[in-house]
Design a protein around this motif. Structure first.
Motif, short mmCIF file in Angstrom:
data_model
loop_
_atom_site.label_atom_id
_atom_site.label_comp_id
_atom_site.label_asym_id
_atom_site.label_seq_id
_atom_site.Cartn_x
_atom_site.Cartn_y
_atom_site.Cartn_z
N MET A 33 0.83 -1.16 0.35
CA MET A 33 -0.08 0.02 -0.18
C MET A 33 0.99 1.27 -0.13
O MET A 33 0.37 2.30 -0.68
N VAL A 34 2.07 1.30 0.66
CA VAL A 34 2.96 2.48 0.56
C VAL A 34 3.63 2.45 -0.61
O VAL A 34 3.65 3.61 -1.12
N LEU A 35 3.96 1.44 -1.33
CA LEU A 35 4.45 1.60 -2.54
C LEU A 35 3.65 1.87 -3.44
O LEU A 35 3.97 3.00 -4.54
N PHE A 36 2.18 1.52 -3.43
CA PHE A 36 1.15 2.16 -4.29
C PHE A 36 0.93 3.69 -4.20
O PHE A 36 0.71 4.25 -4.96
N ALA A 37 0.93 4.06 -2.66
CA ALA A 37 0.97 5.73 -2.62
C ALA A 37 2.06 6.38 -3.09
O ALA A 37 1.85 7.31 -3.50
N GLY A 38 3.02 5.64 -2.86
CA GLY A 38 4.52 6.52 -3.51
C GLY A 38 4.21 6.55 -4.99
O GLY A 38 4.64 7.77 -5.59
N VAL A 39 3.96 5.59 -5.67
CA VAL A 39 3.59 5.81 -6.99
C VAL A 39 2.51 6.66 -7.31
O VAL A 39 2.71 7.58 -8.22
N LEU A 40 1.32 6.73 -6.58
CA LEU A 40 0.30 7.88 -6.81
C LEU A 40 0.92 9.13 -6.56
O LEU A 40 0.55 10.16 -7.40
N MET A 41 1.65 9.18 -5.62
CA MET A 41 2.54 10.66 -5.39
C MET A 41 3.28 11.13 -6.64
O MET A 41 3.27 12.13 -7.01
N LEU A 42 3.96 10.22 -7.02
CA LEU A 42 4.97 10.35 -8.09
C LEU A 42 4.08 10.75 -9.43
O LEU A 42 4.27 12.02 -9.97
N ILE A 139 -3.08 9.49 1.83
CA ILE A 139 -2.91 9.98 3.21
C ILE A 139 -3.03 8.92 4.22
O ILE A 139 -2.39 8.43 5.05
N TRP A 140 -4.01 8.15 3.91
CA TRP A 140 -4.51 6.96 4.80
C TRP A 140 -3.11 5.79 4.53
O TRP A 140 -2.85 5.51 5.65
N ALA A 141 -2.81 5.41 3.46
CA ALA A 141 -1.63 4.52 3.29
C ALA A 141 -0.44 5.14 3.99
O ALA A 141 0.27 4.22 4.48
N LEU A 142 0.00 6.13 3.83
CA LEU A 142 1.02 6.43 4.63
C LEU A 142 1.14 6.54 6.12
O LEU A 142 1.87 6.37 6.82
N ALA A 143 -0.37 7.02 6.70
CA ALA A 143 -0.45 7.30 8.09
C ALA A 143 -0.28 5.63 8.87
O ALA A 143 -0.25 5.53 9.77
#
Length: 148
Positions: A33-42, A139-143
């Motif tokens: 989920m964090v990897l997916f959040a990072g890709v979404l951020m990028l 935000i949820w995935a990073l938190a």
């Protein structure tokens, strides 16, 4: 004659880890989920940079709302989206690399981006709603991520 139904040992104290089988399952899901959040951020940050360039170069691409409370010049909105988008993309790269500081910074920057998209809602409504929804997920995935 005594029958033994279950183990007679006392349960471990609250908060201690007991099953080694539980940790990898949870860690794999959250890391993904964090990897997916990072890709979404990028990707989202790069798209925000493009959105900022569109607002700076071509003001007539966006809808104008004459009586909007948070009305700025579209060029100003363009610069706001450009800067925040570039920062989100940069931090998203470091989230993918696994930097702990990037997760905290990412929550802050994505929150700023969410607020910016909310304030920019009348100018580009559908895209703003999509980005807001994705930002909530990021935000949820990073938190919820916890390192073992």
């Amino acid at each position: 004659m005594s029958s033994s139904v279950g183990p007679t040992a006392t349960p471990p104290p609250a908060g201690s880890r007991t099953g080694a089988a539980r940790a990898p399952q949870n860690k794999g899901w959250v890391s993904g989920m964090v990897l997916f959040a990072g890709v979404l951020m990028l990707v989202g940050g790069v798209l925000e940079v493009f959105r900022g360039i569109m607002a700076i170069a071509e003001d007539d691409v966006f809808v104008t709302t004459p009586r909007y409370v948070f009305r700025f010049d579209l060029t100003s909105w363009g610069w706001i989206h450009l800067v925040i988008g570039a920062l989100i993309a940069l931090v998203g790269f470091f989230v993918i690399k696994g930097a702990a500081w990037a997760r905290i910074t990412g929550i802050f920057l994505v929150s700023l981006g969410l607020i910016g998209n909310f304030l920019d809602l009348p100018y580009y409504p559908l895209w703003s709603l999509v980005v807001i929804a994705l930002d909530v997920f990021v935000i949820w995935a990073l938190a919820v991520y916890r390192e073992d």
